[in-house]
Design an enzyme around this catalytic site. Structure first.
Site, PDB file in Angstrom:
ATOM      1  N   ILE A  92      -2.271   7.681   1.775  1.00 26.50           N
ATOM      2  CA  ILE A  92      -3.601   7.601   1.169  1.00 26.50           C
ATOM      3  C   ILE A  92      -3.941   6.148   0.856  1.00 26.50           C
ATOM      4  O   ILE A  92      -3.210   5.481   0.126  1.00 26.50           O
ATOM      5  CB  ILE A  92      -3.663   8.425  -0.131  1.00 26.50           C
ATOM      6  CG1 ILE A  92      -3.268   9.875   0.127  1.00 26.50           C
ATOM      7  CG2 ILE A  92      -5.053   8.357  -0.749  1.00 26.50           C
ATOM      8  CD1 ILE A  92      -3.110  10.698  -1.135  1.00 26.50           C
ATOM      9  N   GLY A 142       1.726   7.468  -0.469  1.00 24.60           N
ATOM     10  CA  GLY A 142       1.977   7.575   0.962  1.00 24.60           C
ATOM     11  C   GLY A 142       0.869   7.022   1.829  1.00 24.60           C
ATOM     12  O   GLY A 142       0.503   5.848   1.744  1.00 24.60           O
ATOM     13  N   GLU A 176       0.822  -1.217   0.000  1.00 23.77           N
ATOM     14  CA  GLU A 176       0.000   0.000   0.000  1.00 23.77           C
ATOM     15  C   GLU A 176       0.852   1.261   0.000  1.00 23.77           C
ATOM     16  O   GLU A 176       0.511   2.250  -0.646  1.00 23.77           O
ATOM     17  CB  GLU A 176      -0.925   0.005   1.225  1.00 23.77           C
ATOM     18  CG  GLU A 176      -1.839   1.225   1.310  1.00 23.77           C
ATOM     19  CD  GLU A 176      -2.866   1.272   0.188  1.00 23.77           C
ATOM     20  OE1 GLU A 176      -2.854   2.257  -0.575  1.00 23.77           O
ATOM     21  OE2 GLU A 176      -3.653   0.317   0.061  1.00 23.77           O
ATOM     22  N   LYS A 200       4.422   4.708 -10.239  1.00 25.93           N
ATOM     23  CA  LYS A 200       3.151   4.617  -9.517  1.00 25.93           C
ATOM     24  C   LYS A 200       1.990   4.367 -10.482  1.00 25.93           C
ATOM     25  O   LYS A 200       1.060   3.618 -10.155  1.00 25.93           O
ATOM     26  CB  LYS A 200       2.926   5.891  -8.713  1.00 25.93           C
ATOM     27  CG  LYS A 200       3.947   6.077  -7.597  1.00 25.93           C
ATOM     28  CD  LYS A 200       3.868   7.452  -6.974  1.00 25.93           C
ATOM     29  CE  LYS A 200       4.913   7.634  -5.880  1.00 25.93           C
ATOM     30  NZ  LYS A 200       4.920   8.999  -5.323  1.00 25.93           N
TER      31      LYS A 200
END
Length: 430
Positions: free
Chosen positions: A138, A136, A131, A207
């Site tokens: 979130i 970060g 995660e 990402k």
């Protein structure tokens, strides 16, 4: 409360690792209650034993031998927060082979070689959770993997790099140029001394690959993601966006296009009415669109030691519970096996600013250049006169290759002195 103690090893004790160690130590009793068994920190691997650290690591836990630490047969969970490709990849693989589940924040490794890690986790029948690798604190990966597992995600649009968002926000609010805004970001600690990974879009592309893989159940790597950074964004670009009622953001855009996945990272103008336009300074936000749930937005601090450690500990609790129950969470979901659509075939919109000769027929000639490539014009306006004449054209959606070819034709025309700005446009009505 189980009598079993779950033993945790941490790889890395930098900004994130030190906060993981702090939370494991300070919240020991709460974590035990949430997991259902005591969670014991048994080792922290570092490069140098005498390096200054943000937290005091309990005596006897520091080691420079990460390989030996992950090879211990009494370690149940390994937290990897050293980053990079190697030795992180080898250490994670070794941990899994030796029976430990793994929690990692390593976006670069997952985006480059995630399948190898997932296959190793499946073979070892252990968890691999990550995660903290995107945005970060979130919670975005878990909702994509679990909360929306029964829905069809069609688009993920996000601001996933705090450094670039800070820079673009300062350019918008103060009128500063890129170099000036970057310098301020470095002074405040939002940008590294070498900001290349951030400002050239490499961080956001990694990402985006992770988000696209999860959202569309297909393997997408960082090399599959089209990437442009923000180093060429000018104060004039930002001002032009403001005149249009828009703002410039570095966006990670992952879309389902028929039976293909489109993944790209680039600066774009978005209307100030769009939820992402209000994301300020170094914050992150991810906007998700799905068939049943509709539009969802996830917002918060996207980096930093404590926020990222929060996401790591959330994964650690889940993985620890799984170890206690002798089960596993969801692994890699790549059943759809969709191909990645080439950027040239991806439909986008362009904002093009053109310095032109101020004489009859110029507008028609420019319009013909767009028509030559089957690109429809949404709006056009002229600014200035004489030597200062400029046309600003916003197109309707068209294949990116056609828009790029249009710009190249404009640059070759005698009536065009210079194409001063080219930027994609996202959101709003076409």
């Amino acid at each position: 409360m189980s009598e079993r103690t779950l033993r945790v090893a941490v790889l890395g004790c930098g900004a994130v690792g030190s906060q993981v160690v702090r939370l494991l130590t300070e919240q020991h009793d709460d974590l035990a209650a949430r997991v259902g068994a005591p969670v014991e920190l048994v080792g922290v691997a570092v490069r140098r034993l005498d390096a200054p650290r943000e937290v005091e690591v309990p005596e006897g836990l520091l080691t420079t031998d990460a390989t030996a630490l992950v090879s211990r047969d009494d370690v149940d969970l390994v937290v990897e927060v050293i980053g990079g490709i190697e030795p992180a990849r080898s250490l994670i693989l070794s941990a899994l082979e030796n029976g430990a589940s793994v929690v990692t924040a390593n976006k670069a490794l997952l985006a480059e070689d995630g399948p190898t890690l997932f296959e190793a986790a499946a073979k070892a029948e252990r968890d691999l959770y990550y995660e903290a690798a995107v945005a970060g604190a979130i919670p975005i990966l878990r909702p994509l993997r679990e909360s929306l597992a029964g829905d069809k995600v069609t688009r993920v649009l996000g601001i996933v790099n705090g450094t670039t968002n800070f820079i673009l926000d300062k350019m918008d609010t103060s009128g500063a140029g890129f170099s000036e805004a970057l310098e301020e970001a470095q002074q405040l600690g939002y940008a590294e001394a070498d900001p290349t990974a951030d400002v050239e879009g490499f961080d956001a592309a990694a990402k985006a690959a992770i988000l696209a893989s999860l959202a569309f159940h297909s393997r997408v790597t960082a090399s599959d993601v089209y990437r442009e950074g923000i180093s060429e964004v000018t104060a004039a670009d930002v001002a032009s966006a403001r005149d249009m009622g828009s703002v410039v953001k570095l966006l990670a855009i992952c879309e389902l296009r028929g039976d293909q996945v489109a993944a790209r990272v680039h600066p774009a103008m978005i209307p100030r009415s769009h939820p992402l336009a209000s994301v300020r300074e170094a914050y992150n936000a991810v906007f998700v669109e799905s068939e049943a749930a509709g539009q969802l937005m996830f917002y918060g601090p996207g980096a930093g030691g404590a926020p990222t450690a929060s996401a790591v500990l959330g994964d650690l609790v889940t993985v620890a519970r799984n170890r206690l129950a002798e089960t596993r969470g969801a692994g890699e979901s790549a059943y759809a096996d969709r191909a990645v659509q080439p950027m040239g075939e991806t439909r986008t919109r362009y904002h093009v600013a053109i310095d032109v000769d101020d004489r009859a027929g110029v507008l028609a000639a420019v319009a013909n250049a767009f028509a030559d490539h089957d690109v429809s014009i949404q709006t056009v306006r002229q600014e200035g006169r004489g030597a200062d004449a400029q046309l600003v054209v916003v197109s309707h959606a068209a294949p990116d290759a056609a828009l790029s070819a249009t710009v190249e034709q404009l640059r070759s025309m005698d009536i065009v002195r210079e194409v001063t700005s080219v930027m994609r446009v996202e959101g709003g009505d076409e």
